[in-house]
Enzyme design. Structure first.
Site, short mmCIF file in Angstrom:
data_model
loop_
_atom_site.label_atom_id
_atom_site.label_comp_id
_atom_site.label_asym_id
_atom_site.label_seq_id
_atom_site.Cartn_x
_atom_site.Cartn_y
_atom_site.Cartn_z
N TYR A 264 9.37 0.92 -0.58
CA TYR A 264 8.77 0.96 -1.92
C TYR A 264 7.37 1.55 -1.83
O TYR A 264 6.46 0.96 -1.25
CB TYR A 264 8.69 -0.43 -2.53
CG TYR A 264 10.02 -1.11 -2.79
CD1 TYR A 264 11.21 -0.38 -2.80
CD2 TYR A 264 10.09 -2.47 -3.02
CE1 TYR A 264 12.42 -1.01 -3.04
CE2 TYR A 264 11.30 -3.11 -3.26
CZ TYR A 264 12.46 -2.37 -3.26
OH TYR A 264 13.67 -2.99 -3.49
N GLN B 173 21.31 -10.12 -0.75
CA GLN B 173 20.66 -9.65 -1.97
C GLN B 173 21.51 -8.56 -2.62
O GLN B 173 21.45 -7.41 -2.23
CB GLN B 173 19.25 -9.12 -1.67
CG GLN B 173 18.48 -8.78 -2.94
CD GLN B 173 17.07 -8.29 -2.68
OE1 GLN B 173 16.60 -7.39 -3.35
NE2 GLN B 173 16.38 -8.88 -1.71
N TYR C 81 19.18 -9.18 -7.37
CA TYR C 81 18.19 -8.23 -7.86
C TYR C 81 18.67 -7.57 -9.15
O TYR C 81 19.85 -7.51 -9.43
CB TYR C 81 17.79 -7.21 -6.80
CG TYR C 81 18.73 -6.07 -6.46
CD1 TYR C 81 18.87 -4.96 -7.28
CD2 TYR C 81 19.42 -6.06 -5.25
CE1 TYR C 81 19.68 -3.89 -6.93
CE2 TYR C 81 20.23 -5.00 -4.87
CZ TYR C 81 20.37 -3.91 -5.72
OH TYR C 81 21.17 -2.85 -5.37
N GLY D 95 11.33 -7.98 -11.68
CA GLY D 95 10.20 -7.08 -11.49
C GLY D 95 9.27 -7.15 -12.69
O GLY D 95 9.72 -7.22 -13.84
N ARG E 100 5.37 -5.57 -14.32
CA ARG E 100 4.31 -4.57 -14.21
C ARG E 100 2.96 -5.11 -14.68
O ARG E 100 1.91 -4.57 -14.34
CB ARG E 100 4.67 -3.32 -15.02
CG ARG E 100 5.90 -2.60 -14.50
CD ARG E 100 6.26 -1.42 -15.37
NE ARG E 100 5.34 -0.31 -15.22
CZ ARG E 100 5.46 0.64 -14.29
NH1 ARG E 100 6.45 0.59 -13.43
NH2 ARG E 100 4.60 1.63 -14.24
#
Length: 306
Positions: free
Chosen positions: A41, A160, A188, A264, A266
């Site tokens: 990443y 995962q 995920y 996730g 931001r």
């Protein structure tokens, strides 16, 4: 610090490091202590940000990262599960994370480039475990057949896979197998790469720098089809007094095989919107309604470096 541009095919566009650091701190403050990343990443940058954010609070966090997607000087990414490569990757991740151990070390994808046998990969992980550099061993994106191969060498602590209301294939074989074998499951993309966030309408468009702008499930007719499903799910969420994102996370966590769901974020405020989902209990009638609605979704594309 500041903005850093995504630099591989499945980028989500620009990300402000300050926002990332603040988001991690907000997660800690909200009682969230599990942080999942990967070497690939940002080509190492994500691990560096995690390390900076958790400096001084390492004992409060469980850090999970991944290996097996390696890059060269031209930023070409290949899969590599060989013994020596894994040991090198682990040392590099430890440096970037600023820690002397990784809680959960996961093979990101099956090795289809170097073609290392799973037994070799497991031996490298066992070596890291014995040396105290990792605490638990995991795999990501492994099908049942490959899990069975890995288990011939040693127990796998976690799996995962992608798993969400809109991408529920794991329910057929993978999750039952993990449950049977005592393998923890960390799902995920429970929000289906943003589709289940509730933030988009059929008129929404993703920036050209965002991989979703080119994805059939996030653009064109497939996107409109998926948004129509989300609108129906919003009605269920409204009946329960929650958001559709919280519904999506709760759905994933409702499966008995699940240990955790990776969401996730931001911005720090995203944490506060997602966290309440852990307290949502969905009964079988609601789960059945959700599955019936989801049958109308278009197939979800998952980015290779999730």
């Amino acid at each position: 610090m500041g903005h850093r541009r995504g630099n591989w095919h499945y980028t989500w566009g620009d990300q402000d490091d300050r926002q990332s650091l603040n988001s991690i701190r907000a997660a800690l403050d909200a009682g969230i202590n599990f942080f999942d990343t990967a070497a690939v990443y940002g080509l190492g940058h994500s691990e560096e940000v995690i390390g900076k954010a958790l400096k001084g609070d390492r004992d409060k966090a469980v850090i999970a990262t991944k290996f097996g997607l390696v890059w060269d000087e031209q930023r070409n990414i290949t899969r590599n599960g060989t013994y020596d490569s894994i040991l090198r990757e682990a040392e590099a991740s430890l440096r970037r994370l600023g820690t002397d151990y990784i809680d959960l070390y996961q093979m990101h994808w099956p090795d289809t480039d170097a073609n290392a046998p799973v037994e070799e990969t497991m031996r490298a992980l066992e070596k890291l475990l014995q040396d105290g550099k990792i605490r638990y061993i995991g795999v990501s994106n492994f099908p049942v057949a490959l899990l069975e191969e890995a288990l011939k060498t040693r127990h796998v602590d976690s799996l995962q896979p992608p798993y969400s209301i809109l991408a529920a294939d794991a329910e057929k074989e993978l999750l039952p197998f993990a449950l049977e074998q005592g393998i923890g499951v960390i799902a995920y993309s429970p929000l289906a790469s943003g589709l289940l966030s509730g933030n988009y309408t059929a008129d929404s468009r993703f920036d050209a720098s965002d991989w979703r702008s080119k994805s059939p499930s996030h653009s064109g007719e497939g996107f409109r089809q998926n948004i129509a499903v989300v609108e129906q799910l919003k009605e269920i969420a409204a009946d329960l007094g929650i958001t559709v994102a919280q519904l999506a996370i709760a759905y994933v966590l409702a499966h008995p095989a699940l240990t955790s769901a990776l969401v996730g974020v931001r911005k720090p405020e995203h944490i506060l919107k997602a966290a309440p989902a852990v307290d949502v209990q969905l009964d079988e009638a609601v789960l059945t309604r959700i599955r019936a609605i989801a049958a109308g979704a278009a197939r979800i594309e998952m980015p290779i470096n999730e």
